[in-house]
Design a protein around this motif. Structure first.
Motif, mmCIF file in Angstrom:
data_model
loop_
_atom_site.group_PDB
_atom_site.id
_atom_site.type_symbol
_atom_site.label_atom_id
_atom_site.label_comp_id
_atom_site.label_asym_id
_atom_site.label_seq_id
_atom_site.Cartn_x
_atom_site.Cartn_y
_atom_site.Cartn_z
ATOM 1 N N SER A 1 7.840 -91.226 54.446
ATOM 2 C CA SER A 1 8.786 -92.252 54.009
ATOM 3 C C SER A 1 8.038 -93.553 53.748
ATOM 4 O O SER A 1 7.158 -93.940 54.532
ATOM 5 C CB SER A 1 9.849 -92.473 55.087
ATOM 6 O OG SER A 1 10.640 -93.602 54.774
ATOM 7 N N PRO A 2 8.341 -94.233 52.643
ATOM 8 C CA PRO A 2 7.674 -95.517 52.364
ATOM 9 C C PRO A 2 7.780 -96.510 53.512
ATOM 10 O O PRO A 2 6.875 -97.333 53.720
ATOM 11 C CB PRO A 2 8.411 -96.029 51.119
ATOM 12 C CG PRO A 2 8.924 -94.794 50.456
ATOM 13 C CD PRO A 2 9.272 -93.858 51.568
ATOM 14 N N SER A 3 8.848 -96.427 54.300
ATOM 15 C CA SER A 3 9.024 -97.366 55.416
ATOM 16 C C SER A 3 8.026 -97.116 56.540
ATOM 17 O O SER A 3 7.829 -97.983 57.403
ATOM 18 C CB SER A 3 10.451 -97.268 55.956
ATOM 19 O OG SER A 3 10.713 -95.963 56.454
ATOM 20 N N ASP A 4 7.370 -95.913 56.543
ATOM 21 C CA ASP A 4 6.395 -95.597 57.589
ATOM 22 C C ASP A 4 4.980 -96.001 57.209
ATOM 23 O O ASP A 4 4.058 -95.846 58.013
ATOM 24 C CB ASP A 4 6.429 -94.092 57.888
ATOM 25 C CG ASP A 4 7.737 -93.654 58.538
ATOM 26 O OD1 ASP A 4 8.380 -94.508 59.188
ATOM 27 O OD2 ASP A 4 8.117 -92.469 58.370
ATOM 28 N N ARG B 1 2.084 -98.638 56.452
ATOM 29 C CA ARG B 1 1.704 -100.015 56.760
ATOM 30 C C ARG B 1 0.507 -100.402 55.892
ATOM 31 O O ARG B 1 -0.545 -99.775 55.949
ATOM 32 C CB ARG B 1 1.335 -100.156 58.239
ATOM 33 C CG ARG B 1 2.479 -99.817 59.188
ATOM 34 C CD ARG B 1 3.574 -100.896 59.125
ATOM 35 N NE ARG B 1 4.699 -100.560 59.990
ATOM 36 C CZ ARG B 1 5.783 -99.929 59.592
ATOM 37 N NH1 ARG B 1 5.906 -99.566 58.310
ATOM 38 N NH2 ARG B 1 6.760 -99.671 60.432
ATOM 39 N N ASN C 1 6.388 -101.722 47.124
ATOM 40 C CA ASN C 1 6.772 -100.421 46.550
ATOM 41 C C ASN C 1 5.593 -99.715 45.891
ATOM 42 O O ASN C 1 5.682 -99.207 44.775
ATOM 43 C CB ASN C 1 7.917 -100.600 45.542
ATOM 44 C CG ASN C 1 9.188 -101.111 46.186
ATOM 45 O OD1 ASN C 1 9.482 -100.793 47.340
ATOM 46 N ND2 ASN C 1 9.934 -101.918 45.453
#
Length: 865
Positions: free
Chosen positions: A420-423, A425, A438
């Protein structure tokens, strides 16, 4: 079931394998290779190879046979070997991560493979008899690899001691001649009665359970088999000798007992034997799509290969050429599998059962086949990210632009993972030099920037070189000549800074203005206007300015209205093909007549062609001046054949031009064939023709052709454009003095003054938009550039690099030059109407109007153009 081991025979191979005189070896210009790691022991490579016979599309899967998580097995239709299926379906149902098509097979229904199949210590099907000469490839449990022609002996014994010779096992090829053994690996059910007398004996646990005549199909016991025949004599013998409740004995003698075999599959030819070209059979001669499987010298690696053919972009190969290619890829032993329309390679890149066919099947789609060879990954499942790979779209960019970052994630077994892009860093250093949003990097100041991406403690890193401002811009095309409302992709534009460093600038960051309303640029696509005009696009970024001259519309000259057949003749290929040309008044676009071309491609061998030849003696028509294109009206039949023309240049070199890759329309349509930049004028129009190379399109049809026109670009006029920004090169000099060595190029001749070996110069010939692979001396010189160190390397071109049509040739040239520039100063020079210098990745591209001098001086390298 008793199984006996017998010796492998080599005697008699000459009955099937004929000696072949090999032609000259292929000349390999260069490989454009992309590699993907599929697992700990498996990789996929795509190789676009430029050779002396054209471009090849080679796909390779390499499997490490010593890897604990890598297995090989034959694969078939999940419903049994009697049914065909596309390779992708076999890969998906078996769970393989990659595979290629197997050996020859019967195209009817039910199908059968010509060769043997063994997996998990179990015989799935036997090979055809020894006399056919097809080799079987086997990996034994002791690690040995064996490639040999098997001599199977299969005998069935009834309780009354009657012996039945079984020609093949799990193949219906012998059904009409004798008894046939079919197991549940053949199909779930027996053939049954189908308008032909048949006897089926059901055997379970070595005991007859039923004798059936002309009965519907029945489920084949998993612990048994069916004895079947449609031969009258054999049917009577089966009914007499087999009684329900009585025992049956089956002896299968192969070269190796299945319980000694890891896997086996059949092949067509033994191509490479012990590192040498083997004598090849005379089956399937000619250049075709091919599939081969090879093994390295110590049999620790299997090499599966497909080579595409019957394709307008890629050439097929002969068996001898295939053998040479297999050796070049590391094969010490190799076999030829089924080819032609069967040639297929599939890869499950993400290991999620979404199989990608990586080659280009010549039928235009996957052919249903009887078997394949699959590679399996058995590594444990793990969702923990172990490796992060960052792939920037561009490694050098200008400040205040952007570049996309493509990320790939793998576990410790190289299995791709979705993250997931949210994971993710990100970190950008030095601080304040940019940000990632993004998966797009936006720089905020020039300099070297390091971007890291981390997930689960795994870190990937990439360095981006951010340039300040461009001093000049360069488009791929300096001039556009277009029809009405046509589109042209401008894409990214190359910029060069004051120090000669270059990077691509996305089109959306450029500002555009237009002269004379010739069209507009939107999202990097230029769409021309709907009226004849001459104008320009002016692009600017950070003070750098560049103009592209645009000519919309053509000057047309009608060459033939096709009102009669004078000076026209139809020629057909292959000989014996049918076809006809006539003048029709029923389907006409302009005037009173049009050409009706009736074609018949049903006699196709390697291809079928219908030529409409021009000239009283088929000498062609010489075209005036310098036409840009040839156009005509065509009434199509939607049968998707290839519509082309042939011209010859001033040196009688033949050039093939395309009107349409596929005639996929019905009704009238205007088509155009562009004459390549760099063509030597005057040119002669030889013919127009309809062609087909796909064997699934052996058909007949009719097309109509009307009003053949020659197209010229509009006449020039003064436009009064903005002054372009120019890169000022520190190496450029008004005059050259105090030199230790100097190269002078003038009037097509090169001379080195005070030659001391520091300047190396080679000529490059671009003919009809191509650096021909047949010019082996030229390509050997170009490729040798990477071997020099601390030299001044000069390539002198007879035309602009922009005149090269095939982008792959340009990519090859640039790849070689970039490698050479790491240890040398590299110049690419060519004569043009005006002087210009551009630097891309350290390579100087210099145009000169009359002469150029490049010298090694006491103050460094200098040039004067």
């Amino acid at each position: 079931m008793s199984i006996k081991k017998i010796a492998a025979f080599s005697l008699g191979l000459a009955l099937m394998f004929n000696s072949t005189a090999y032609g000259n070896s292929l000349y390999n210009v260069y490989d454009l290779t992309r590699q993907t790691r599929l697992s700990t022991g498996v990789t996929h490579e795509n190789i676009e190879r430029y050779t002396s016979i054209g471009w090849m599309n080679i796909n390779v899967v390499r499997a490490d046979l010593t890897d604990r998580y890598t297995n090989v097995e034959p694969i078939t239709n999940e419903n049994g070997v009697s049914s065909r299926a596309p390779l992708s379906a076999m890969i998906k149902s078996s769970g393989a991560i990659a595979g290629v098509n197997g050996d020859f097979f019967y195209m009817g229904d039910p199908t059968y493979t010509y060769g043997a199949l063994i997996k998990d210590g179990k015989l799935i099907t036997s090979p055809l008899p020894y006399s056919y000469g097809y080799p079987t490839v086997s990996k034994l449990l002791n690690g040995d690899l064996n490639i040999s022609v098997w001599n199977p002996k299969i005998t069935l014994y009834a309780a009354d001691s009657t012996a039945f010779d079984i020609t093949v096992f799990n193949k219906t090829s012998s059904l009409e001649w004798g008894a046939t053994i079919l197991t549940s690996d053949w199909s779930k059910t027996s053939p049954g009665f189908q308008n032909k007398d048949i006897v089926e004996v059901i055997v379970e646990n070595n005991t007859v359970t039923e004798v059936r005549k002309n009965q519907p199909s029945v489920v084949i016991p998993r612990d048994g088999y069916v004895i079947a025949s449609t031969n009258a004599t054999t049917m009577e013998q089966l009914q007499q000798s087999f009684i329900p409740g009585q025992p049956v004995s089956l002896d299968i003698e192969l070269d190796f007992s299945p319980d000694q075999v890891d896997w086996s599959y059949g092949a067509l030819n033994y191509l490479v034997k012990n590192g040498q070209l083997n004598d090849l059979s005379d089956e399937v001669l000619g250049s075709h799509p091919r599939t081969a499987i090879g093994f390295n010298r110590d049999n620790t690696e299997m090499i599966m290969v497909t080579i595409d053919g019957r394709n307008k972009d890629y050439t097929g190969v002969k068996q001898t050429e295939l053998a040479e290619i297999m050796m070049s890829l590391g094969a010490y032993n190799a076999v030829n599998m089924d080819g032609g329309g069967s040639t297929t390679m599939g890869v499950d890149f993400l290991k999620n059962s979404n199989v990608t066919i990586v080659n280009i099947p010549s039928d235009g789609r996957e052919r249903k086949i009887a078997s394949g060879v699959g590679v399996f990954n058995t590594s444990p499942e793990s969702d923990r990210v172990n490796k992060v790979e960052i792939i920037p779209e561009h490694e050098s960019i200008f400040n205040n632009t952007e570049t996309n970052l493509s990320l790939k994630f793998y576990n410790e077994y190289f299995t791709p993972l979705e993250v997931s892009p949210s994971d993710i860093r990100y970190n950008v250093s030095p601080e304040g030099s940019g940000k990632v949003i993004n998966n797009v990097f936006f720089p905020t100041k020039p300099g070297k920037v390091v971007i890291t991406a981390s997930v689960d403690g795994a870190v990937g890193e990439v360095q981006i070189n951010v340039l300040d401002k461009p001093a000049a811009l360069k488009f791929n095309d300096e001039m556009l000549v277009m029809g009405f409302e046509e589109q042209h992709e401008i894409g990214s534009v190359l910029g060069v800074d004051k120090d000669g460093n270059s990077a691509y600038i996305p089109s959306k960051y450029l500002s555009y203005s237009y002269r004379n309303k010739v069209g507009r640029v939107e999202n990097g696509i230029f769409t021309s206007g709907d009226v004849s005009n001459i104008g320009a696009i002016t692009a600017s970024f950070e003070g750098a300015v560049k103009n592209i001259i645009v000519k919309v519309g053509y000057r047309y000259k009608t060459l033939n209205r096709f009102e009669d057949l004078s000076d026209l003749k139809l020629n057909l290929y292959p000989e014996g093909s049918k076809g006809n040309i006539s003048v029709t008044n029923d389907f006409v676009k302009e005037g009173s007549g049009a050409i009706k071309l009736d074609y018949d491609f049903t006699a196709m061998t390697d291809q079928s062609i219908a030529f409409i030849e021009f000239g009283k003696d088929q000498e062609g028509i010489r075209l005036e001046d310098k036409p840009k294109a040839i156009g005509m009206w065509v009434y199509g039949d939607s049968k998707k054949h290839w519509l082309r023309t042939r011209i010859t240049d001033a040196y009688n070199n033949q050039i093939k031009l395309t009107f349409a890759d596929e005639v996929d329309w019905t009704g009238w349509k205007w088509v155009e064939a562009q004459i390549p930049e760099g063509t030597a004028y005057p040119v002669t129009l030889k013919n127009i023709y309809l062609a087909e190379i796909n064997e699934t399109r052996k058909d007949t049809g009719t097309i109509y052709i009307d009003n053949l026109r020659i197209m010229y670009e509009p006449n020039d006029k003064e436009l009064g454009l903005r002054e372009e920004s120019v890169f000022v090169d520190s190496m450029k000099a008004d005059k050259i003095s105090d030199f230790t060595e100097k190269l002078i190029i003038s009037d097509g001749k090169s001379e080195i003054v005070k030659n001391n070996g520091n300047i190396i110069s080679f000529d490059v010939i671009i003919s009809n938009g191509s650096m021909s692979a047949s010019n082996t001396t030229m390509w050997n010189n170009i490729k040798s550039l990477v071997n020099y160190k601390d030299k001044i390397l000069v390539l002198s071109l007879n035309n602009s690099p922009d005149s090269i049509i095939d982008e792959r040739e340009v990519k090859i040239l640039k790849d070689i030059l970039e490698k050479a520039s790491s240890d040398n100063q590299v110049f690419v020079v060519y004569k043009d109407s005006q002087e210009n210098t551009f630097i891309e990745k350290g390579i100087r591209y210099i145009s000169y109007d009359d002469s150029i001098e490049i010298a090694d001086t006491t103050s460094g390298i200098k040039y004067k153009n």
